[in-house]
Design a protein around this motif. Structure first.
Motif, PDB file in Angstrom:
ATOM      1  N   MET A 153       0.633  -1.453  -0.130  1.00 11.07           N
ATOM      2  CA  MET A 153       0.029   0.239   0.240  1.00 11.07           C
ATOM      3  C   MET A 153       0.490   0.639   0.083  1.00 11.07           C
ATOM      4  SD  MET A 153      -2.326   1.028   2.571  1.00 11.07           S
ATOM      5  CE  MET A 153      -1.536   1.753   3.673  1.00 11.07           C
ATOM      6  N   LEU A 154       1.862   1.235   0.968  1.00 11.43           N
ATOM      7  CA  LEU A 154       3.193   2.251   0.667  1.00 11.43           C
ATOM      8  C   LEU A 154       3.612   2.674  -0.897  1.00 11.43           C
ATOM      9  CD1 LEU A 154       4.262   1.839   4.629  1.00 11.43           C
ATOM     10  CD2 LEU A 154       2.623   3.727   3.532  1.00 11.43           C
ATOM     11  N   GLU A 155       3.935   1.498  -1.483  1.00 12.77           N
ATOM     12  CA  GLU A 155       4.321   1.617  -2.433  1.00 12.77           C
ATOM     13  C   GLU A 155       3.658   2.136  -3.246  1.00 12.77           C
ATOM     14  OE1 GLU A 155       7.554   1.215  -3.586  1.00 12.77           O
ATOM     15  OE2 GLU A 155       8.404  -0.708  -2.116  1.00 12.77           O
ATOM     16  N   ARG A 156       1.856   2.704  -3.052  1.00 10.82           N
ATOM     17  CA  ARG A 156       1.463   2.506  -4.850  1.00 10.82           C
ATOM     18  C   ARG A 156       1.546   4.289  -4.081  1.00 10.82           C
ATOM     19  NH1 ARG A 156      -2.485  -0.556  -7.043  1.00 10.82           N
ATOM     20  NH2 ARG A 156      -4.253   1.409  -6.164  1.00 10.82           N
ATOM     21  N   THR A 157       0.806   4.237  -2.859  1.00 10.08           N
ATOM     22  CA  THR A 157       0.379   5.370  -2.648  1.00 10.08           C
ATOM     23  C   THR A 157       1.835   6.838  -2.487  1.00 10.08           C
ATOM     24  OG1 THR A 157      -0.827   4.559  -0.471  1.00 10.08           O
ATOM     25  CG2 THR A 157      -0.548   6.974   0.076  1.00 10.08           C
ATOM     26  N   PHE A 158       2.865   6.063  -2.010  1.00  7.66           N
ATOM     27  CA  PHE A 158       4.472   6.668  -2.092  1.00  7.66           C
ATOM     28  C   PHE A 158       5.369   6.507  -3.729  1.00  7.66           C
ATOM     29  CE2 PHE A 158       3.269   7.616   1.952  1.00  7.66           C
ATOM     30  CZ  PHE A 158       2.923   8.813   2.346  1.00  7.66           C
ATOM     31  N   PRO A 159       4.588   6.702  -4.637  1.00  6.98           N
ATOM     32  CA  PRO A 159       5.342   5.951  -6.089  1.00  6.98           C
ATOM     33  C   PRO A 159       6.914   5.979  -5.726  1.00  6.98           C
ATOM     34  CG  PRO A 159       3.745   7.253  -7.165  1.00  6.98           C
ATOM     35  CD  PRO A 159       3.874   7.310  -5.040  1.00  6.98           C
ATOM     36  N   LYS A 160       7.764   5.838  -6.612  1.00  3.83           N
ATOM     37  CA  LYS A 160       8.726   6.278  -6.590  1.00  3.83           C
ATOM     38  C   LYS A 160       9.172   6.967  -8.098  1.00  3.83           C
ATOM     39  CE  LYS A 160      11.712   1.534  -6.101  1.00  3.83           C
ATOM     40  NZ  LYS A 160      12.269   0.590  -6.890  1.00  3.83           N
ATOM     41  N   LYS A 161       9.875   8.398  -8.175  1.00  5.85           N
ATOM     42  CA  LYS A 161       9.701   9.204  -8.546  1.00  5.85           C
ATOM     43  C   LYS A 161      10.270   8.670  -9.576  1.00  5.85           C
ATOM     44  CE  LYS A 161      11.399  12.826  -5.248  1.00  5.85           C
ATOM     45  NZ  LYS A 161      11.517  13.876  -5.113  1.00  5.85           N
ATOM     46  N   LYS A 162      10.535   9.201 -10.927  1.00  2.00           N
ATOM     47  CA  LYS A 162      10.718   9.446 -12.047  1.00  2.00           C
ATOM     48  C   LYS A 162      12.016   8.307 -12.615  1.00  2.00           C
ATOM     49  CE  LYS A 162      10.505   9.754 -17.516  1.00  2.00           C
ATOM     50  NZ  LYS A 162      10.199  11.266 -18.406  1.00  2.00           N
ATOM     51  N   ASP A 163      13.526   9.343 -11.533  1.00  6.00           N
ATOM     52  CA  ASP A 163      14.771   9.410 -12.257  1.00  6.00           C
ATOM     53  C   ASP A 163      14.626   7.978 -11.341  1.00  6.00           C
ATOM     54  OD1 ASP A 163      14.701  11.334 -13.698  1.00  6.00           O
ATOM     55  OD2 ASP A 163      15.450  12.869 -11.556  1.00  6.00           O
TER      56      ASP A 163
END
Length: 223
Positions: free
Chosen positions: A110-120
């Motif tokens: 859920m945290l991975e979806r809520t705070f996705p990685k930046k494009k870089d």
């Protein structure tokens, strides 16, 4: 160790799904962790029971030790109480493994979806950034799972210890243990030691996820 192996085997499988679909549902994270927990628990439960008895009743009157290690505990328990005694408390353990591991992995998902990685970061972020994310998310998952499933863990330990040397309490199954414990001690008994457990589980789970991410990064070119 075994639960971790099963857990990250399922987690790795869901990450393959993530790469193909571009999105990992929270329910799938919960299911992958829960199935891992149940599988590992069923396969290694006698070792868990031995650990519970050693820590719960290490010494008796006069300082004489009741159990002398894992192997001795398993052998003494089977000899004095029968083979089935090695699986005392397995019902709450299996029932608890599903939500515990499920909540832990589900929270991270859920945290991975809520705070996705930046494009870089997605295209080639530093190892430190990726590992730090997993450390923080893993710690949060451990705290969430520890708080929500601790009462079940208390019942599991009480069932494991019944019949061991030095104990007088006897329960006729999971709900009988819940009923007698509540009647005698109240709700507070189910949360006794919860704070220490949370302090232990937060870094434990953080290190699990952080180590997994670190090893995945280092071995990416080999698998």
């Amino acid at each position: 160790f075994y639960r971790g192996c099963f857990g990250y085997m399922y987690w790795g499988s869901t990450e393959v799904y993530l790469e193909n679909s571009g999105q990992l549902p929270w329910a799938l994270s919960f299911l992958s962790g829960g199935m891992a927990g149940m599988s590992a628990t069923a396969a290694t439960y006698p070792l868990d029971l031995a650990r519970g008895r050693i820590t719960g009743k290490l010494a008796g009157p006069g300082g004489k030790k009741h159990y002398k290690g894992v192997v001795n505990t398993v052998m003494v328990t089977a000899r004095e109480e029968g083979f089935k005694a090695l699986y005392k408390g397995i019902t709450p353990t299996i029932l608890g493994a599903m939500p515990y591991e499920g909540i832990k992995f589900g929270t991270v998902g859920m945290l991975e979806r809520t705070f996705p990685k930046k494009k870089d970061d997605v295209e080639g972020g530093t190892i430190a950034n990726n590992v730090t994310r997993k450390l923080l998310f893993g710690g949060a998952g451990g705290i969430s799972a520890g708080i929500l499933t601790y009462p079940n863990d208390t019942v599991r330990r009480l069932l494991q210890l019944q019949g061991s040397k030095g104990t007088t309490e006897h329960y006729f199954g999971y709900w009988d243990c819940v009923r007698k414990t509540y009647a005698k001690f109240g709700v507070e008994r189910f949360y006794r030691g919860a704070f220490i457990n949370i302090i232990r589980m937060a870094p434990n789970t953080a290190i699990q996820f952080g180590s997994y991410e670190l090893l995945k990064q280092f071995t990416a070119d080999y698998f």
